[in-house]
Design a protein around this motif. Structure first.
Motif, PDB file in Angstrom:
ATOM      1  N   ILE A  14      13.687   1.685 -28.089  1.00 40.90           N
ATOM      2  CA  ILE A  14      12.905   2.900 -27.852  1.00 40.90           C
ATOM      3  C   ILE A  14      13.417   3.987 -28.785  1.00 40.90           C
ATOM      4  N   ALA A  15      12.565   4.410 -29.709  1.00 42.21           N
ATOM      5  CA  ALA A  15      12.919   5.418 -30.698  1.00 42.21           C
ATOM      6  C   ALA A  15      12.044   6.644 -30.500  1.00 42.21           C
ATOM      7  N   GLY A  16      12.356   7.695 -31.240  1.00 43.94           N
ATOM      8  CA  GLY A  16      11.569   8.923 -31.155  1.00 43.94           C
ATOM      9  C   GLY A  16      12.443  10.128 -31.381  1.00 43.94           C
ATOM     10  N   VAL A 123      14.282  -9.347 -31.148  1.00 47.27           N
ATOM     11  CA  VAL A 123      13.645  -8.042 -30.994  1.00 47.27           C
ATOM     12  C   VAL A 123      12.196  -8.256 -30.572  1.00 47.27           C
ATOM     13  N   HIS A 124      11.896  -7.841 -29.363  1.00 46.72           N
ATOM     14  CA  HIS A 124      10.543  -8.016 -28.831  1.00 46.72           C
ATOM     15  C   HIS A 124       9.604  -6.919 -29.320  1.00 46.72           C
ATOM     16  N   LYS A 125      10.089  -5.682 -29.330  1.00 42.07           N
ATOM     17  CA  LYS A 125       9.188  -4.587 -29.673  1.00 42.07           C
ATOM     18  C   LYS A 125       9.985  -3.321 -29.968  1.00 42.07           C
ATOM     19  N   VAL A 126       9.442  -2.504 -30.872  1.00 39.79           N
ATOM     20  CA  VAL A 126       9.937  -1.151 -31.097  1.00 39.79           C
ATOM     21  C   VAL A 126       8.866  -0.186 -30.591  1.00 39.79           C
ATOM     22  N   VAL A 127       9.258   0.666 -29.659  1.00 39.81           N
ATOM     23  CA  VAL A 127       8.358   1.667 -29.094  1.00 39.81           C
ATOM     24  C   VAL A 127       8.840   3.034 -29.563  1.00 39.81           C
ATOM     25  N   THR A 128       7.985   3.772 -30.237  1.00 39.57           N
ATOM     26  CA  THR A 128       8.334   5.108 -30.703  1.00 39.57           C
ATOM     27  C   THR A 128       7.544   6.139 -29.918  1.00 39.57           C
ATOM     28  N   VAL A 129       8.262   7.100 -29.354  1.00 37.55           N
ATOM     29  CA  VAL A 129       7.639   8.179 -28.595  1.00 37.55           C
ATOM     30  C   VAL A 129       7.536   9.398 -29.509  1.00 37.55           C
ATOM     31  N   VAL A 130       6.332   9.933 -29.633  1.00 38.55           N
ATOM     32  CA  VAL A 130       6.068  11.084 -30.497  1.00 38.55           C
ATOM     33  C   VAL A 130       5.669  12.271 -29.628  1.00 38.55           C
ATOM     34  N   ASP A 131       6.301  13.404 -29.868  1.00 33.60           N
ATOM     35  CA  ASP A 131       5.972  14.642 -29.160  1.00 33.60           C
ATOM     36  C   ASP A 131       4.703  15.225 -29.773  1.00 33.60           C
ATOM     37  N   ASN A 147       9.972   7.344 -40.528  1.00 32.19           N
ATOM     38  CA  ASN A 147      10.543   6.009 -40.357  1.00 32.19           C
ATOM     39  C   ASN A 147      10.436   5.540 -38.914  1.00 32.19           C
ATOM     40  N   GLN A 148      10.561   6.479 -37.985  1.00 33.55           N
ATOM     41  CA  GLN A 148      10.440   6.111 -36.575  1.00 33.55           C
ATOM     42  C   GLN A 148       9.032   5.612 -36.266  1.00 33.55           C
ATOM     43  N   ILE A 149       8.041   6.159 -36.936  1.00 32.23           N
ATOM     44  CA  ILE A 149       6.666   5.689 -36.757  1.00 32.23           C
ATOM     45  C   ILE A 149       6.445   4.389 -37.526  1.00 32.23           C
ATOM     46  N   LEU A 150       6.972   4.317 -38.734  1.00 30.89           N
ATOM     47  CA  LEU A 150       6.805   3.128 -39.560  1.00 30.89           C
ATOM     48  C   LEU A 150       7.362   1.884 -38.886  1.00 30.89           C
ATOM     49  N   ALA A 151       8.463   2.020 -38.159  1.00 37.40           N
ATOM     50  CA  ALA A 151       9.128   0.869 -37.540  1.00 37.40           C
ATOM     51  C   ALA A 151       8.456   0.407 -36.253  1.00 37.40           C
ATOM     52  N   LEU A 156       3.683   5.961 -28.656  1.00 37.11           N
ATOM     53  CA  LEU A 156       3.180   6.742 -27.535  1.00 37.11           C
ATOM     54  C   LEU A 156       3.085   8.197 -27.976  1.00 37.11           C
ATOM     55  N   LEU A 157       1.873   8.700 -28.092  1.00 32.83           N
ATOM     56  CA  LEU A 157       1.673  10.124 -28.383  1.00 32.83           C
ATOM     57  C   LEU A 157       1.809  10.863 -27.063  1.00 32.83           C
TER      58      LEU A 157
END
Length: 311
Positions: A14-16, A123-131, A147-151, A156-157
């Motif tokens: 979980i990134a963001g 690695v099953h999934k990378v989920v990036t949370v965007v404010d 990069n957080q979006i690219l990966a 999640l917006l």
């Protein structure tokens, strides 16, 4: 290490950026129906004290914290060591990793793909949370944000309630233009259907993980100007003064998160981008606040906060 015959542990990263809602998402996951007894959580905070890990404890799922550094650079050796310990001690079937807001997920993925984990982790999934509230100013957040979006496999917006309804489709379209292979969905308080989170695998990125992405190409968060510091105090703060303190913080101080003991009791504070969420708490406790900003003076901030202490 788990035996070679055991199924590999599935990893959800979980990134963001700072304050986007990563911990909120994790708390939702822990509240979903199902058996999480074989799930472990690794939380990294770019700060001197761990707040997120404390918020996640108590759900029956082991939580391991890495603090005072970026998961992908300053404490990379600790990340390797901690992954080994988690696999040996808990033998999880699923590992949720919450990276600090100033971590490049491509660097974290490079660690997870090291040979020693080839049979132990997948690695099953990378989920990036965007404010959503930061989206219009994304150009000021630098390449790390992109990069957080690219990966991501799933973006999640979050906080779409802060946008005009007609703006949401445009932002989602722009996210998908940045990463056409990712799914992008709008959320409020990171509420998402479990099947959306668990349903898409990470197969599309298996051949796109930037083998040329060298470890030394990542700039340390401190070198980029990010600073983190903590404020801890047992005496209560004056509520009015503390509210003015929050309202007058510079925009460069992205985040204040933690526990504030005021005249009327203990509160959980989450201050991001000029907005503050308050949650009233019961029970004892002092002030424990974690700050993250860009090119701010920690001593000046702490001195202003000390002026709010009750006499």
């Amino acid at each position: 290490m788990p035996a070679a015959s055991a199924p590999p542990c599935r990893v959800t990263l979980i990134a963001g950026f700072l304050g986007a809602g990563k911990t909120t998402l994790l708390r939702h996951i822990l509240g979903w129906p199902g058996d999480l007894s074989s799930t472990a959580i690794l939380v990294n905070e770019f700060g001197q004290i761990g707040i997120d890990g404390e918020l996640l404890k108590g759900a029956g799922t082991p939580v391991v914290e890495l603090t005072n550094g970026c998961i992908c650079c300053t404490i990379q050796g600790d990340l390797l060591k901690t992954l080994r310990e988690i696999l040996a001690r808990f033998r999880p079937t699923h590992l949720l990793i919450e990276a600090t807001g100033v971590a490049d997920p491509l660097e974290v993925l490079a660690v997870l793909r090291q040979d020693e984990f080839s049979e132990a982790l997948v690695v099953h999934k990378v989920v990036t949370v965007v404010d959503a509230d930061f989206w219009e100013n994304r150009q000021y957040l630098g390449p790390l944000f992109f990069n957080q979006i690219l990966a991501a496999d799933l973006v999640l917006l979050n906080k779409v309630d802060l946008l005009a309804p007609e703006e949401v489709p445009r932002c989602l379209r722009q996210i998908q233009e940045s990463n056409p292979e990712a799914a992008a969905i709008p959320t409020h308080h990171c509420r998402v259907d479990p099947q959306v989170l668990w349903g898409v695998s990470r197969a599309r990125l298996d051949t796109q993980l930037h083998d040329s992405h060298e470890a030394d190409s990542h700039e340390d968060a401190n070198d980029l100007g990010f600073v983190s510091f903590a404020f801890e105090e047992e005496a209560p703060l004056q509520k009015g003064c503390f509210q003015r303190f929050l309202n007058e913080l510079p925009y460069e101080l992205y985040r204040v998160k933690g526990f504030a003991l005021l005249e009327d009791g203990l509160h959980f504070i989450n201050h991001v981008g000029g907005r503050t969420e308050w949650v009233d708490l019961e029970g004892p406790g002092g002030t424990r606040l974690a700050f993250v900003g860009w090119k701010v003076d920690p001593e000046n901030i702490k001195a202003r906060l000390k002026e709010c202490l009750c006499a």
